[in-house]
Design a protein around this motif. Structure first.
Motif, PDB file in Angstrom:
ATOM      1  N   ARG A  95       0.799  -1.233   0.000  1.00 33.34           N
ATOM      2  CA  ARG A  95       0.000   0.000   0.000  1.00 33.34           C
ATOM      3  C   ARG A  95       0.832   1.284   0.000  1.00 33.34           C
ATOM      4  NH1 ARG A  95      -4.083   0.657  -1.912  1.00 33.34           N
ATOM      5  NH2 ARG A  95      -4.715   2.304  -0.547  1.00 33.34           N
ATOM      6  N   ILE A  96       2.040   1.234  -0.490  1.00 32.05           N
ATOM      7  CA  ILE A  96       2.855   2.446  -0.574  1.00 32.05           C
ATOM      8  C   ILE A  96       2.840   2.946  -2.016  1.00 32.05           C
ATOM      9  CG2 ILE A  96       5.158   3.446  -0.370  1.00 32.05           C
ATOM     10  CD1 ILE A  96       5.730   1.489   1.885  1.00 32.05           C
ATOM     11  N   VAL A  97       2.576   4.233  -2.166  1.00 41.71           N
ATOM     12  CA  VAL A  97       2.597   4.885  -3.462  1.00 41.71           C
ATOM     13  C   VAL A  97       3.906   5.667  -3.550  1.00 41.71           C
ATOM     14  CG1 VAL A  97       1.459   6.616  -4.908  1.00 41.71           C
ATOM     15  CG2 VAL A  97       0.081   5.057  -3.497  1.00 41.71           C
ATOM     16  N   VAL A  98       4.741   5.320  -4.524  1.00 40.02           N
ATOM     17  CA  VAL A  98       6.019   6.004  -4.706  1.00 40.02           C
ATOM     18  C   VAL A  98       5.872   7.027  -5.830  1.00 40.02           C
ATOM     19  CG1 VAL A  98       8.474   5.771  -5.260  1.00 40.02           C
ATOM     20  CG2 VAL A  98       7.318   3.971  -3.944  1.00 40.02           C
ATOM     21  N   VAL A  99       6.217   8.271  -5.507  1.00 40.29           N
ATOM     22  CA  VAL A  99       6.152   9.367  -6.468  1.00 40.29           C
ATOM     23  C   VAL A  99       7.555   9.930  -6.632  1.00 40.29           C
ATOM     24  CG1 VAL A  99       5.195  11.649  -6.955  1.00 40.29           C
ATOM     25  CG2 VAL A  99       3.796   9.940  -5.755  1.00 40.29           C
ATOM     26  N   MET A 100       8.069   9.908  -7.863  1.00 46.21           N
ATOM     27  CA  MET A 100       9.342  10.563  -8.139  1.00 46.21           C
ATOM     28  C   MET A 100       9.054  12.049  -8.188  1.00 46.21           C
ATOM     29  SD  MET A 100      12.176   8.980  -8.542  1.00 46.21           S
ATOM     30  CE  MET A 100      13.034   7.569  -9.158  1.00 46.21           C
ATOM     31  N   LEU A 101       9.741  12.804  -7.347  1.00 52.50           N
ATOM     32  CA  LEU A 101       9.562  14.255  -7.265  1.00 52.50           C
ATOM     33  C   LEU A 101      10.933  14.876  -7.480  1.00 52.50           C
ATOM     34  CD1 LEU A 101       7.604  16.585  -6.618  1.00 52.50           C
ATOM     35  CD2 LEU A 101       8.201  16.283  -4.213  1.00 52.50           C
ATOM     36  N   THR A 102      11.128  15.516  -8.619  1.00 53.17           N
ATOM     37  CA  THR A 102      12.474  15.879  -9.015  1.00 53.17           C
ATOM     38  C   THR A 102      12.548  17.215  -9.747  1.00 53.17           C
ATOM     39  OG1 THR A 102      14.407  15.072 -10.251  1.00 53.17           O
ATOM     40  CG2 THR A 102      12.250  14.585 -11.180  1.00 53.17           C
ATOM     41  N   THR A 103      13.741  17.745  -9.820  1.00 49.31           N
ATOM     42  CA  THR A 103      14.005  18.924 -10.649  1.00 49.31           C
ATOM     43  C   THR A 103      14.550  18.504 -12.006  1.00 49.31           C
ATOM     44  OG1 THR A 103      16.231  19.115  -9.719  1.00 49.31           O
ATOM     45  CG2 THR A 103      14.492  20.468  -8.706  1.00 49.31           C
ATOM     46  N   SER A 104      14.771  17.206 -12.185  1.00 48.68           N
ATOM     47  CA  SER A 104      15.361  16.713 -13.424  1.00 48.68           C
ATOM     48  C   SER A 104      14.476  17.049 -14.624  1.00 48.68           C
ATOM     49  CB  SER A 104      15.552  15.186 -13.361  1.00 48.68           C
ATOM     50  OG  SER A 104      15.976  14.700 -14.622  1.00 48.68           O
ATOM     51  N   LEU A 105      15.095  17.619 -15.643  1.00 50.46           N
ATOM     52  CA  LEU A 105      14.397  17.910 -16.895  1.00 50.46           C
ATOM     53  C   LEU A 105      14.761  16.893 -17.972  1.00 50.46           C
ATOM     54  CD1 LEU A 105      14.799  21.803 -16.923  1.00 50.46           C
ATOM     55  CD2 LEU A 105      12.822  20.450 -16.198  1.00 50.46           C
ATOM     56  N   ASN A 106      15.496  15.878 -17.572  1.00 51.86           N
ATOM     57  CA  ASN A 106      15.931  14.844 -18.507  1.00 51.86           C
ATOM     58  C   ASN A 106      14.734  13.967 -18.886  1.00 51.86           C
ATOM     59  OD1 ASN A 106      17.025  12.615 -19.802  1.00 51.86           O
ATOM     60  ND2 ASN A 106      18.751  12.430 -18.412  1.00 51.86           N
ATOM     61  N   PRO A 107      14.315  13.975 -20.152  1.00 52.57           N
ATOM     62  CA  PRO A 107      13.168  13.160 -20.552  1.00 52.57           C
ATOM     63  C   PRO A 107      13.407  11.663 -20.347  1.00 52.57           C
ATOM     64  CG  PRO A 107      14.169  14.226 -22.473  1.00 52.57           C
ATOM     65  CD  PRO A 107      14.875  14.741 -21.258  1.00 52.57           C
ATOM     66  N   ASP A 108      14.674  11.247 -20.316  1.00 51.77           N
ATOM     67  CA  ASP A 108      14.977   9.835 -20.060  1.00 51.77           C
ATOM     68  C   ASP A 108      14.552   9.429 -18.649  1.00 51.77           C
ATOM     69  OD1 ASP A 108      16.053   9.642 -22.602  1.00 51.77           O
ATOM     70  OD2 ASP A 108      18.142   9.849 -21.916  1.00 51.77           O
ATOM     71  N   ASP A 109      14.695  10.343 -17.680  1.00 53.16           N
ATOM     72  CA  ASP A 109      14.270  10.041 -16.314  1.00 53.16           C
ATOM     73  C   ASP A 109      12.763   9.805 -16.262  1.00 53.16           C
ATOM     74  OD1 ASP A 109      16.756  10.099 -15.047  1.00 53.16           O
ATOM     75  OD2 ASP A 109      16.623  12.245 -14.602  1.00 53.16           O
ATOM     76  N   GLU A 110      12.012  10.676 -16.912  1.00 54.31           N
ATOM     77  CA  GLU A 110      10.549  10.526 -16.911  1.00 54.31           C
ATOM     78  C   GLU A 110      10.133   9.237 -17.617  1.00 54.31           C
ATOM     79  OE1 GLU A 110       6.557  13.211 -17.523  1.00 54.31           O
ATOM     80  OE2 GLU A 110       8.510  14.073 -17.997  1.00 54.31           O
ATOM     81  N   GLN A 111      10.781   8.925 -18.724  1.00 51.18           N
ATOM     82  CA  GLN A 111      10.464   7.689 -19.451  1.00 51.18           C
ATOM     83  C   GLN A 111      10.830   6.463 -18.620  1.00 51.18           C
ATOM     84  OE1 GLN A 111       8.784   7.359 -22.379  1.00 51.18           O
ATOM     85  NE2 GLN A 111       8.797   5.209 -21.835  1.00 51.18           N
ATOM     86  N   HIS A 112      11.985   6.521 -17.973  1.00 56.22           N
ATOM     87  CA  HIS A 112      12.414   5.420 -17.110  1.00 56.22           C
ATOM     88  C   HIS A 112      11.391   5.198 -15.998  1.00 56.22           C
ATOM     89  CE1 HIS A 112      15.726   3.675 -14.247  1.00 56.22           C
ATOM     90  NE2 HIS A 112      14.891   2.761 -14.642  1.00 56.22           N
TER      91      HIS A 112
END
Length: 146
Positions: A95-112
């Protein structure tokens, strides 16, 4: 104050103390009844989830419902955390929801992130009240609304 089933605690995992402070205030200002735990390293977050290290014998601590996870941290980064998180016993991550919260603008990070089952969503900093409330509403059931 709203309360949600299985949302007792929000973990803010970011090595930047001022970012954690700001995000704590944002979570508190949403008027959702939840504890907020600020953690400055991915390793410490794993210890919190598994009741090890300095959290040994602290099974009574509020169980995390949402983890806001930064990507870029020294030592163990957000991706390293996810790799270790995947290995945890289900009892530590149920029941844990993991949210990546970042300043990264790298589209590879979002796709990953989109390709990692354990990551529910990917957001850009700073967190805001609307985004937090939407995540709570999407993944948790309201049990009390004052």
């Amino acid at each position: 104050m709203k309360r949600y089933k299985d949302l007792d605690c929000v973990l803010l995992v970011d090595d930047d103390i001022s970012t954690n402070f700001i995000h704590r205030r944002i979570v508190e200002n949403t008027k959702i009844n939840v504890d907020v735990k600020e953690i400055s390293s991915a390793k410490e977050a794993l210890d919190y989830l598994t009741y090890s290290g300095k959290y040994e014998n602290m099974e009574h601590a509020p169980k995390a419902g949402i983890i806001f996870l930064d990507i870029n941290m020294p030592g163990m980064n957000g991706w390293d955390f996810i790799a270790e998180y995947k290995k945890l016993d289900q009892k530590h991550k149920a029941r844990i929801v993991v949210v990546m919260l970042t300043t990264s603008l790298n589209p590879d990070d979002e796709q990953h992130a989109a390709n990692v089952e354990e990551i529910a969503t990917y957001l850009h900093k700073p967190l805001n009240m609307e985004a937090f409330a939407q995540i709570a509403d999407k993944y948790f059931e309201v049990i009390d609304e004052e």
